[in-house]
Design a protein around this motif. Structure first.
Motif, mmCIF file in Angstrom:
data_model
loop_
_atom_site.group_PDB
_atom_site.id
_atom_site.type_symbol
_atom_site.label_atom_id
_atom_site.label_comp_id
_atom_site.label_asym_id
_atom_site.label_seq_id
_atom_site.Cartn_x
_atom_site.Cartn_y
_atom_site.Cartn_z
ATOM 1 N N SER A 20 -76.248 8.183 30.764
ATOM 2 C CA SER A 20 -75.150 7.617 29.977
ATOM 3 C C SER A 20 -73.783 7.995 30.533
ATOM 4 C CB SER A 20 -75.252 8.072 28.522
ATOM 5 O OG SER A 20 -74.918 9.452 28.396
ATOM 6 N N GLY A 21 -73.760 8.931 31.476
ATOM 7 C CA GLY A 21 -72.491 9.377 32.047
ATOM 8 C C GLY A 21 -71.824 10.493 31.267
ATOM 9 N N LEU A 22 -72.485 10.989 30.219
ATOM 10 C CA LEU A 22 -71.907 12.060 29.404
ATOM 11 C C LEU A 22 -71.808 13.369 30.189
ATOM 12 C CD1 LEU A 22 -70.949 13.040 26.588
ATOM 13 C CD2 LEU A 22 -73.356 13.571 26.079
ATOM 14 N N LEU A 23 -72.880 13.705 30.908
ATOM 15 C CA LEU A 23 -72.939 14.946 31.668
ATOM 16 C C LEU A 23 -73.471 14.665 33.065
ATOM 17 C CD1 LEU A 23 -74.513 17.198 28.880
ATOM 18 C CD2 LEU A 23 -72.126 17.290 29.642
ATOM 19 N N GLU A 24 -73.278 15.630 33.950
ATOM 20 C CA GLU A 24 -73.841 15.544 35.290
ATOM 21 C C GLU A 24 -75.055 16.462 35.387
ATOM 22 O OE1 GLU A 24 -70.675 15.685 38.428
ATOM 23 O OE2 GLU A 24 -69.390 15.975 36.676
ATOM 24 N N GLU A 25 -75.733 16.382 36.504
ATOM 25 C CA GLU A 25 -76.943 17.195 36.697
ATOM 26 C C GLU A 25 -76.533 18.618 37.077
ATOM 27 O OE1 GLU A 25 -81.334 16.433 38.772
ATOM 28 O OE2 GLU A 25 -79.797 14.861 38.742
ATOM 29 N N LYS A 26 -75.969 19.321 36.071
ATOM 30 C CA LYS A 26 -75.418 20.656 36.272
ATOM 31 C C LYS A 26 -75.853 21.583 35.138
ATOM 32 C CE LYS A 26 -72.388 19.448 39.639
ATOM 33 N NZ LYS A 26 -72.347 20.039 40.994
ATOM 34 N N VAL A 27 -75.795 22.885 35.398
ATOM 35 C CA VAL A 27 -75.865 23.887 34.344
ATOM 36 C C VAL A 27 -74.427 24.159 33.914
ATOM 37 C CG1 VAL A 27 -76.408 26.280 33.768
ATOM 38 C CG2 VAL A 27 -77.977 24.957 35.214
ATOM 39 N N TYR A 28 -74.157 24.026 32.615
ATOM 40 C CA TYR A 28 -72.819 24.263 32.090
ATOM 41 C C TYR A 28 -72.809 25.530 31.239
ATOM 42 C CZ TYR A 28 -71.992 19.330 33.255
ATOM 43 O OH TYR A 28 -71.879 18.122 33.912
ATOM 44 N N LYS A 29 -71.637 26.126 31.129
ATOM 45 C CA LYS A 29 -71.462 27.279 30.255
ATOM 46 C C LYS A 29 -70.212 27.069 29.413
ATOM 47 C CE LYS A 29 -70.864 32.306 30.155
ATOM 48 N NZ LYS A 29 -70.603 33.530 30.969
ATOM 49 N N LEU A 30 -70.313 27.401 28.129
ATOM 50 C CA LEU A 30 -69.154 27.321 27.246
ATOM 51 C C LEU A 30 -68.373 28.625 27.330
ATOM 52 C CD1 LEU A 30 -67.616 25.679 25.106
ATOM 53 C CD2 LEU A 30 -69.059 26.767 23.365
ATOM 54 N N ASN A 31 -67.181 28.556 27.906
ATOM 55 C CA ASN A 31 -66.268 29.698 27.924
ATOM 56 C C ASN A 31 -65.505 29.689 26.605
ATOM 57 O OD1 ASN A 31 -66.990 30.644 30.449
ATOM 58 N ND2 ASN A 31 -65.254 29.738 31.517
ATOM 59 N N VAL A 32 -66.008 30.431 25.639
ATOM 60 C CA VAL A 32 -65.469 30.337 24.281
ATOM 61 C C VAL A 32 -64.018 30.817 24.224
ATOM 62 C CG1 VAL A 32 -65.775 31.028 21.883
ATOM 63 C CG2 VAL A 32 -67.779 30.611 23.313
ATOM 64 N N ASN A 33 -63.714 31.916 24.864
ATOM 65 C CA ASN A 33 -62.356 32.464 24.799
ATOM 66 C C ASN A 33 -61.334 31.548 25.465
ATOM 67 O OD1 ASN A 33 -62.931 34.878 23.350
ATOM 68 N ND2 ASN A 33 -63.799 35.755 25.205
ATOM 69 N N GLU A 34 -61.723 30.933 26.565
ATOM 70 C CA GLU A 34 -60.825 30.010 27.254
ATOM 71 C C GLU A 34 -60.826 28.622 26.625
ATOM 72 O OE1 GLU A 34 -61.832 29.819 31.374
ATOM 73 O OE2 GLU A 34 -60.776 31.667 31.875
ATOM 74 N N GLY A 35 -61.867 28.319 25.840
ATOM 75 C CA GLY A 35 -61.975 27.000 25.239
ATOM 76 C C GLY A 35 -62.303 25.925 26.251
ATOM 77 N N THR A 36 -63.197 26.250 27.192
ATOM 78 C CA THR A 36 -63.560 25.281 28.228
ATOM 79 C C THR A 36 -65.073 25.228 28.406
ATOM 80 O OG1 THR A 36 -63.341 26.982 29.960
ATOM 81 C CG2 THR A 36 -61.406 25.594 29.523
ATOM 82 N N LEU A 37 -65.532 24.089 28.898
ATOM 83 C CA LEU A 37 -66.912 23.937 29.348
ATOM 84 C C LEU A 37 -66.863 23.893 30.865
ATOM 85 C CD1 LEU A 37 -69.872 23.412 28.323
ATOM 86 C CD2 LEU A 37 -69.431 21.002 28.817
ATOM 87 N N VAL A 38 -67.559 24.820 31.534
ATOM 88 C CA VAL A 38 -67.448 24.919 32.988
ATOM 89 C C VAL A 38 -68.800 24.687 33.646
ATOM 90 C CG1 VAL A 38 -65.490 26.499 32.876
ATOM 91 C CG2 VAL A 38 -67.811 27.443 32.984
ATOM 92 N N GLU A 39 -68.750 24.248 34.903
ATOM 93 C CA GLU A 39 -69.952 24.005 35.691
ATOM 94 C C GLU A 39 -70.371 25.294 36.379
ATOM 95 O OE1 GLU A 39 -68.983 20.890 38.378
ATOM 96 O OE2 GLU A 39 -68.612 19.412 36.795
ATOM 97 N N MET A 40 -71.644 25.674 36.225
ATOM 98 C CA MET A 40 -72.143 26.926 36.795
ATOM 99 C C MET A 40 -73.004 26.705 38.035
ATOM 100 S SD MET A 40 -70.839 29.267 34.859
ATOM 101 C CE MET A 40 -71.834 30.725 35.233
ATOM 102 N N GLU A 41 -74.031 25.871 37.910
ATOM 103 C CA GLU A 41 -74.997 25.664 38.987
ATOM 104 C C GLU A 41 -75.459 24.213 38.980
ATOM 105 O OE1 GLU A 41 -75.403 28.328 40.716
ATOM 106 O OE2 GLU A 41 -74.907 29.946 39.322
ATOM 107 N N ASP A 42 -76.080 23.791 40.081
ATOM 108 C CA ASP A 42 -76.775 22.508 40.090
ATOM 109 C C ASP A 42 -78.084 22.655 39.326
ATOM 110 O OD1 ASP A 42 -74.835 21.202 41.609
ATOM 111 O OD2 ASP A 42 -75.750 21.824 43.505
ATOM 112 N N LEU A 43 -78.575 21.567 38.781
ATOM 113 C CA LEU A 43 -79.797 21.584 37.982
ATOM 114 C C LEU A 43 -80.748 20.507 38.457
ATOM 115 C CD1 LEU A 43 -81.341 22.587 35.391
ATOM 116 C CD2 LEU A 43 -80.172 20.743 34.171
ATOM 117 N N ASP A 44 -82.029 20.872 38.589
ATOM 118 C CA ASP A 44 -83.066 19.895 38.907
ATOM 119 C C ASP A 44 -83.662 19.408 37.589
ATOM 120 O OD1 ASP A 44 -85.181 18.396 39.760
ATOM 121 O OD2 ASP A 44 -86.154 19.982 40.925
ATOM 122 N N LEU A 45 -83.284 18.200 37.165
ATOM 123 C CA LEU A 45 -83.732 17.682 35.870
ATOM 124 C C LEU A 45 -85.241 17.531 35.773
ATOM 125 C CD1 LEU A 45 -81.143 14.938 34.827
ATOM 126 C CD2 LEU A 45 -81.667 17.078 33.650
#
Length: 255
Positions: free
Chosen positions: A133-158
């Motif tokens: 749907s284009g909502l997300l990419e094939e990545k592992v994301y992490k929510l940086n709560v203090n910064e208020g951001t969603l960041v890309e951590m690693e590539d993911l094999d779906l």
């Protein structure tokens, strides 16, 4: 070589009962486990990562939707994920309301935390559907709560995503229609200095608070949700590329 498939249910029960006793809190241990002094609470945000989204705390004041009674009545565990694709704005609200900072001055979040250590890290995994749907990419994301951001951590094999639980690996359920997977990961680095053996209980309680927030927020947004306790920790740690000291405590599905 002869295979041994014997299994002692009694031994297994004894292990968790021993854990329960050894991690209990008591008045005589109070000053050792929680003396009155300042403890370091380090930021668990992952710095220097590519930012996918910024969270807007102003959404707390703008939110409308269902009444609290409606949300409580409609909260159900359901693998019947909706036909409508989740939007970027909805996923941002889901993450912010479930886990975000609701009191900026004191950095207080939407869930309680023992000693306000906030010792759980929040990871987000896409699914085949949310990538399509284009909502997300094939990545592992992490929510940086203090910064208020969603960041890309690693590539993911779906293709490996179904391995995360017994229900989706060898069971009758599928992740094909789910739109996100949240993984709650314990980091006791600072918490254990104060609470010692009690730390694990505190993290489990915190994971429960966070999970209930997620489930109720899904109900508020008209989304289905599933709390998955029967997850395969080793597989998830490989997907997220976690170090051995990190502990996977809960997995949650939404969509």
């Amino acid at each position: 070589m002869k295979w041994d498939f014997t299994f002692s249910e009694r031994d297994t029960t004894q292990r968790y009962r021993n854990y329960h006793r050894s991690s209990s809190h008591a008045p005589l241990m109070q000053m050792r486990k929680a003396p009155r002094r300042e403890y370091e609470v380090r930021d668990l945000d992952s710095k220097g990562k590519r930012v996918k989204w910024h969270m807007d705390p102003g959404r707390f004041d703008q939110a409308g939707g269902k009444t609290f009674a409606d949300v409580m009545k409609n909260r159900r565990t359901s693998w019947n994920f909706g036909e409508r694709d989740v939007t970027e704005e909805e996923l941002k609200e889901l993450l912010l309301f479930s886990f975000g900072i609701s009191e900026p001055l004191e950095k207080k979040r939407t869930y309680p935390s023992g000693g306000q250590f906030y010792s759980l890290e929040i990871y987000l995994l896409p699914t085949i559907r949310s990538v399509a749907s284009g909502l997300l990419e094939e990545k592992v994301y992490k929510l940086n709560v203090n910064e208020g951001t969603l960041v890309e951590m690693e590539d993911l094999d779906l293709a490996k995503l179904p391995l995360l639980s017994a229900s989706t690996d060898v069971g009758f359920f599928s992740l094909k229609e789910a739109q996100c997977v949240v993984v709650l990961v314990g980091n006791d680095r600072d918490l254990s200095v104060k609470y010692m053996d009690l730390s694990y209980r505190i993290m489990l309680l915190e994971a429960g608070h966070m999970a209930q927030n997620f489930l109720l927020t899904c109900a508020s947004l008209g989304l289905s949700s599933v709390p998955l306790g029967g997850f395969h920790e080793g597989e998830i740690k490989n997907m997220l590329q976690l170090t051995d000291d990190k502990m996977v405590l809960y997995t949650l599905l939404g969509g």
